[in-house]
Design a protein around this motif. Structure first.
Motif, PDB file in Angstrom:
ATOM      1  N   ARG A 245      19.708  39.888  57.515  1.00  0.00           N
ATOM      2  CA  ARG A 245      19.917  39.800  56.073  1.00  0.00           C
ATOM      3  C   ARG A 245      19.103  40.866  55.337  1.00  0.00           C
ATOM      4  O   ARG A 245      19.580  41.468  54.369  1.00  0.00           O
ATOM      5  N   VAL A 246      17.879  41.099  55.785  1.00  0.00           N
ATOM      6  CA  VAL A 246      17.036  42.133  55.176  1.00  0.00           C
ATOM      7  C   VAL A 246      17.709  43.502  55.242  1.00  0.00           C
ATOM      8  O   VAL A 246      17.746  44.254  54.263  1.00  0.00           O
ATOM      9  N   LEU A 247      18.261  43.826  56.406  1.00  0.00           N
ATOM     10  CA  LEU A 247      18.889  45.138  56.587  1.00  0.00           C
ATOM     11  C   LEU A 247      20.134  45.322  55.728  1.00  0.00           C
ATOM     12  O   LEU A 247      20.541  46.459  55.464  1.00  0.00           O
ATOM     13  N   MET A 248      20.729  44.225  55.272  1.00  0.00           N
ATOM     14  CA  MET A 248      21.956  44.296  54.475  1.00  0.00           C
ATOM     15  C   MET A 248      21.689  44.236  52.972  1.00  0.00           C
ATOM     16  O   MET A 248      22.630  44.209  52.177  1.00  0.00           O
ATOM     17  N   MET A 249      20.437  44.238  52.559  1.00  0.00           N
ATOM     18  CA  MET A 249      20.102  44.108  51.141  1.00  0.00           C
ATOM     19  C   MET A 249      19.876  45.483  50.511  1.00  0.00           C
ATOM     20  O   MET A 249      18.872  46.146  50.804  1.00  0.00           O
ATOM     21  N   PRO A 250      20.769  45.956  49.623  1.00  0.00           N
ATOM     22  CA  PRO A 250      20.582  47.275  48.988  1.00  0.00           C
ATOM     23  C   PRO A 250      19.275  47.384  48.223  1.00  0.00           C
ATOM     24  O   PRO A 250      18.652  48.461  48.201  1.00  0.00           O
ATOM     25  N   ALA A 251      18.846  46.297  47.576  1.00  0.00           N
ATOM     26  CA  ALA A 251      17.615  46.345  46.779  1.00  0.00           C
ATOM     27  C   ALA A 251      16.409  46.706  47.638  1.00  0.00           C
ATOM     28  O   ALA A 251      15.512  47.434  47.194  1.00  0.00           O
ATOM     29  N   ILE A 252      16.372  46.226  48.875  1.00  0.00           N
ATOM     30  CA  ILE A 252      15.248  46.534  49.766  1.00  0.00           C
ATOM     31  C   ILE A 252      15.237  48.025  50.089  1.00  0.00           C
ATOM     32  O   ILE A 252      14.181  48.663  50.127  1.00  0.00           O
ATOM     33  N   TRP A 253      16.418  48.606  50.319  1.00  0.00           N
ATOM     34  CA  TRP A 253      16.479  50.036  50.650  1.00  0.00           C
ATOM     35  C   TRP A 253      16.136  50.908  49.446  1.00  0.00           C
ATOM     36  O   TRP A 253      15.517  51.966  49.599  1.00  0.00           O
ATOM     37  N   ILE A 254      16.515  50.474  48.244  1.00  0.00           N
ATOM     38  CA  ILE A 254      16.136  51.221  47.035  1.00  0.00           C
ATOM     39  C   ILE A 254      14.627  51.166  46.841  1.00  0.00           C
ATOM     40  O   ILE A 254      13.983  52.174  46.522  1.00  0.00           O
ATOM     41  N   LEU A 255      14.047  49.978  47.041  1.00  0.00           N
ATOM     42  CA  LEU A 255      12.588  49.851  46.950  1.00  0.00           C
ATOM     43  C   LEU A 255      11.910  50.723  48.009  1.00  0.00           C
ATOM     44  O   LEU A 255      10.860  51.316  47.752  1.00  0.00           O
ATOM     45  N   ALA A 256      12.510  50.794  49.189  1.00  0.00           N
ATOM     46  CA  ALA A 256      11.947  51.636  50.251  1.00  0.00           C
ATOM     47  C   ALA A 256      11.935  53.104  49.830  1.00  0.00           C
ATOM     48  O   ALA A 256      10.951  53.813  50.058  1.00  0.00           O
ATOM     49  N   LEU A 257      13.012  53.551  49.192  1.00  0.00           N
ATOM     50  CA  LEU A 257      13.077  54.944  48.738  1.00  0.00           C
ATOM     51  C   LEU A 257      12.080  55.195  47.608  1.00  0.00           C
ATOM     52  O   LEU A 257      11.411  56.243  47.564  1.00  0.00           O
ATOM     53  N   ALA A 258      11.964  54.233  46.672  1.00  0.00           N
ATOM     54  CA  ALA A 258      10.978  54.364  45.597  1.00  0.00           C
ATOM     55  C   ALA A 258       9.565  54.451  46.170  1.00  0.00           C
ATOM     56  O   ALA A 258       8.731  55.239  45.718  1.00  0.00           O
ATOM     57  N   SER A 259       9.302  53.635  47.188  1.00  0.00           N
ATOM     58  CA  SER A 259       7.986  53.668  47.836  1.00  0.00           C
ATOM     59  C   SER A 259       7.752  54.991  48.549  1.00  0.00           C
ATOM     60  O   SER A 259       6.638  55.520  48.560  1.00  0.00           O
ATOM     61  N   PHE A 364       2.940  46.612  44.979  1.00  0.00           N
ATOM     62  CA  PHE A 364       4.286  46.218  44.557  1.00  0.00           C
ATOM     63  C   PHE A 364       5.377  46.997  45.301  1.00  0.00           C
ATOM     64  O   PHE A 364       6.149  46.422  46.061  1.00  0.00           O
ATOM     65  N   LEU A 365       5.451  48.317  45.075  1.00  0.00           N
ATOM     66  CA  LEU A 365       6.492  49.112  45.724  1.00  0.00           C
ATOM     67  C   LEU A 365       6.272  49.194  47.231  1.00  0.00           C
ATOM     68  O   LEU A 365       7.226  49.266  48.012  1.00  0.00           O
ATOM     69  N   GLY A 366       5.013  49.200  47.656  1.00  0.00           N
ATOM     70  CA  GLY A 366       4.693  49.347  49.076  1.00  0.00           C
ATOM     71  C   GLY A 366       4.896  48.102  49.903  1.00  0.00           C
ATOM     72  O   GLY A 366       4.628  48.123  51.108  1.00  0.00           O
ATOM     73  N   GLY A 367       5.369  47.014  49.301  1.00  0.00           N
ATOM     74  CA  GLY A 367       5.591  45.825  50.127  1.00  0.00           C
ATOM     75  C   GLY A 367       5.960  44.554  49.390  1.00  0.00           C
ATOM     76  O   GLY A 367       6.944  43.902  49.698  1.00  0.00           O
ATOM     77  N   LEU A 368       5.164  44.174  48.373  1.00  0.00           N
ATOM     78  CA  LEU A 368       5.304  42.841  47.799  1.00  0.00           C
ATOM     79  C   LEU A 368       6.663  42.617  47.141  1.00  0.00           C
ATOM     80  O   LEU A 368       7.240  41.525  47.244  1.00  0.00           O
ATOM     81  N   MET A 369       7.202  43.615  46.444  1.00  0.00           N
ATOM     82  CA  MET A 369       8.496  43.437  45.784  1.00  0.00           C
ATOM     83  C   MET A 369       9.601  43.203  46.814  1.00  0.00           C
ATOM     84  O   MET A 369      10.526  42.414  46.591  1.00  0.00           O
ATOM     85  N   ALA A 370       9.509  43.866  47.961  1.00  0.00           N
ATOM     86  CA  ALA A 370      10.488  43.636  49.031  1.00  0.00           C
ATOM     87  C   ALA A 370      10.274  42.284  49.691  1.00  0.00           C
ATOM     88  O   ALA A 370      11.237  41.558  49.981  1.00  0.00           O
ATOM     89  N   LEU A 437      13.606  55.325  40.468  1.00  0.00           N
ATOM     90  CA  LEU A 437      14.267  54.492  41.480  1.00  0.00           C
ATOM     91  C   LEU A 437      13.886  53.023  41.330  1.00  0.00           C
ATOM     92  O   LEU A 437      14.730  52.129  41.492  1.00  0.00           O
ATOM     93  N   ALA A 438      12.624  52.753  41.023  1.00  0.00           N
ATOM     94  CA  ALA A 438      12.183  51.368  40.864  1.00  0.00           C
ATOM     95  C   ALA A 438      12.916  50.665  39.723  1.00  0.00           C
ATOM     96  O   ALA A 438      13.124  49.449  39.761  1.00  0.00           O
ATOM     97  N   LEU A 439      13.327  51.413  38.722  1.00  0.00           N
ATOM     98  CA  LEU A 439      14.062  50.823  37.604  1.00  0.00           C
ATOM     99  C   LEU A 439      15.426  50.280  38.033  1.00  0.00           C
ATOM    100  O   LEU A 439      15.984  49.392  37.372  1.00  0.00           O
TER     101      LEU A 439
END
Length: 449
Positions: A245-259, A364-370, A437-439
């Protein structure tokens, strides 16, 4: 052989719940929670001392003719790339592992690598050892985040995550102050020796005080009422479904790019800040390290209170504080890089603002938001996705920075002179892209299996 290794690192078996009063359960739970939290914080701080030791000795190594700026950039990037891959895979493994043994192994190996580096002058061997260190470094953060998820409830996780994240800054501050002092007194080789000894002390602390699961100590899972002593099963252990499920979440990948873009600006200062102050502004090693250490010390404040502020004043939402401190990060870099001349207190102010901003963004961007929006039993996987993107960004930064710095160097009367114009815009531009990106994930929601 493989089976023995797998069994050694497998999650601890649950112990039978003890027949004891509720007050005794609560007291024992608090004791083990604090033991786990404090050992994770100290241990991961020592991970950082072992990881950042190279950053303090770059200028002395160049001056000694051991490696060039480009070679140091390549060496630094090797750690980031192996760390990125390791953080992804080890994030998934940590969800399923005995995190005490997992974290201890990583810190022990990276400490031994540091002890060996002071005796190494071969570029290939040095880069290879530094790459090995990067892989084992990746066992640290995943173990800590999984530990926080196992030992603290959802209600308290943000606050404890914020305080634990201060271990990054504690490790950075110790590196730039203590290791720099050792290097100034005894030479660059002894900087690696000091870092290695610190890592060994951290490994011992983790082995003794960092606990695997509440169930392994005869306690109920922490996300059920504490008086339900019979609930000692692990609960939802469908790791495959949750991690998928994590791998299929676009928000996680956007947060990863922002990080990733945030890590470019973060490690630009951590990896090359001392070098920049020496080459551009004429500071010596100790003064340059002191200025950069200010950002680490202030980062402790930003990181420690980031989770508390978002939990108490923003209802657990991290988006607004992430925006505010992202803009603070950009402003600090502009002050540090674009104001001409040598102004100690202005450089110090820039590092205060940068430390506060990066301290919050690491959390936040480095982990907690994801982690907030991922299934609870896939915290390590969420951190792994963010981690691989973050450290690919950091690795690319080290290569690009090394090339841009050496490519814009001229030698006048035997003195190296650098033009940092392209570097300035590279670092500032990365911080700006991170905020934008975080926005895009402003309204991302939690996703449970």
């Amino acid at each position: 052989m493989l089976k023995h290794i797998t069994d050694f690192y497998r999650v601890s078996s649950p112990e039978p719940c003890k027949d004891e009063p509720l007050s005794a359960i609560v007291w024992r739970t608090k004791l083990l929670q604090w033991s786990t939290f404090l050992s994770a914080t100290f241990g991961y701080g020592m991970y950082y001392v072992c990881r950042l030791s190279l950053n303090v000795v770059k200028k002395p190594i160049v001056e000694a003719g051991v490696f060039s700026e480009t070679e140091l950039g390549i060496i630094g990037s090797v750690l980031f790339f192996t760390y990125a891959i390791g953080k992804f895979t080890n994030g998934f493994l940590a969800d399923r592992s005995n995190i005490n043994r997992f974290m201890t192994t990583g810190l022990l190996v990276t400490a031994l690598v540091n002890l060996a580096l002071g005796f190494t002058h071969s570029f290939i061997l040095f880069a290879g050892l530094w790459g090995i260190s990067g892989w084992f470094q990746s066992m640290g953060a995943a173990s800590c985040v999984v530990g926080l998820s196992r030992w603290f409830t959802d209600k308290d996780r943000g606050s404890y995550y914020g305080f634990w994240s201060a271990s990054h800054n504690i490790g950075e501050a110790l590196t730039f102050i203590i290791v720099a002092s050792v290097v100034s007194l005894f030479g660059w080789q002894y900087g690696f020796l000091g870092a290695g000894l610190a890592g060994l002390a951290g490994a011992l602390t983790v082995a003794l005080f960092f606990h695997d699961t509440p169930q392994s100590k005869g306690l109920p899972p922490l996300n059920v009422p504490p008086d339900d002593k019979k609930k000692c099963a692990a609960g939802n252990t469908d790791f495959n479904q949750a991690q998928k499920r994590v791998l299929m979440m676009p928000a996680i990948w956007i947060l990863a790019l922002a990080s990733a873009f945030m890590y470019i600006s973060r490690y630009a200062v951590n990896s090359w800040g001392v070098f920049y102050l020496q080459a551009q502004k004429g500071y010596d090693t100790l003064d340059a390290s002191l200025i950069i250490s200010i950002s680490s010390v202030c980062g402790i404040i930003g990181t420690m209170f980031s989770g508390v502020i978002s939990d108490k004043f923003f209802g657990g939402r991290r988006n607004m504080p992430a925006l505010i401190f992202g803009l603070t990060d950009i402003a600090a870099l502009c002050l540090f890089l674009l104001v001409p001349g040598v102004h100690f207190w202005l450089d110090a102010l820039a590092m205060i603002l940068f430390g506060l901003g990066i301290g919050v963004l690491i959390c936040f961007l480095g982990g907690l938001m994801a982690v907030d929006i991922a299934p609870r039993n896939a915290s390590g996987a969420a951190l792994g996705v963010v981690g691989i993107a973050s450290y690919i960004g950091a690795g690319l930064q080290d290569v690009m920075s090394g090339i841009l710095i050496e490519g814009n160097k001229t030698v006048v009367n035997g003195v190296d002179t650098y033009d940092f114009t392209y570097i300035n815009w590279f670092w500032i531009g990365a911080a700006t892209l991170s905020v934008l990106l975080a926005l895009l994930v402003w309204n991302a929601k939690p996703n449970e299996v």
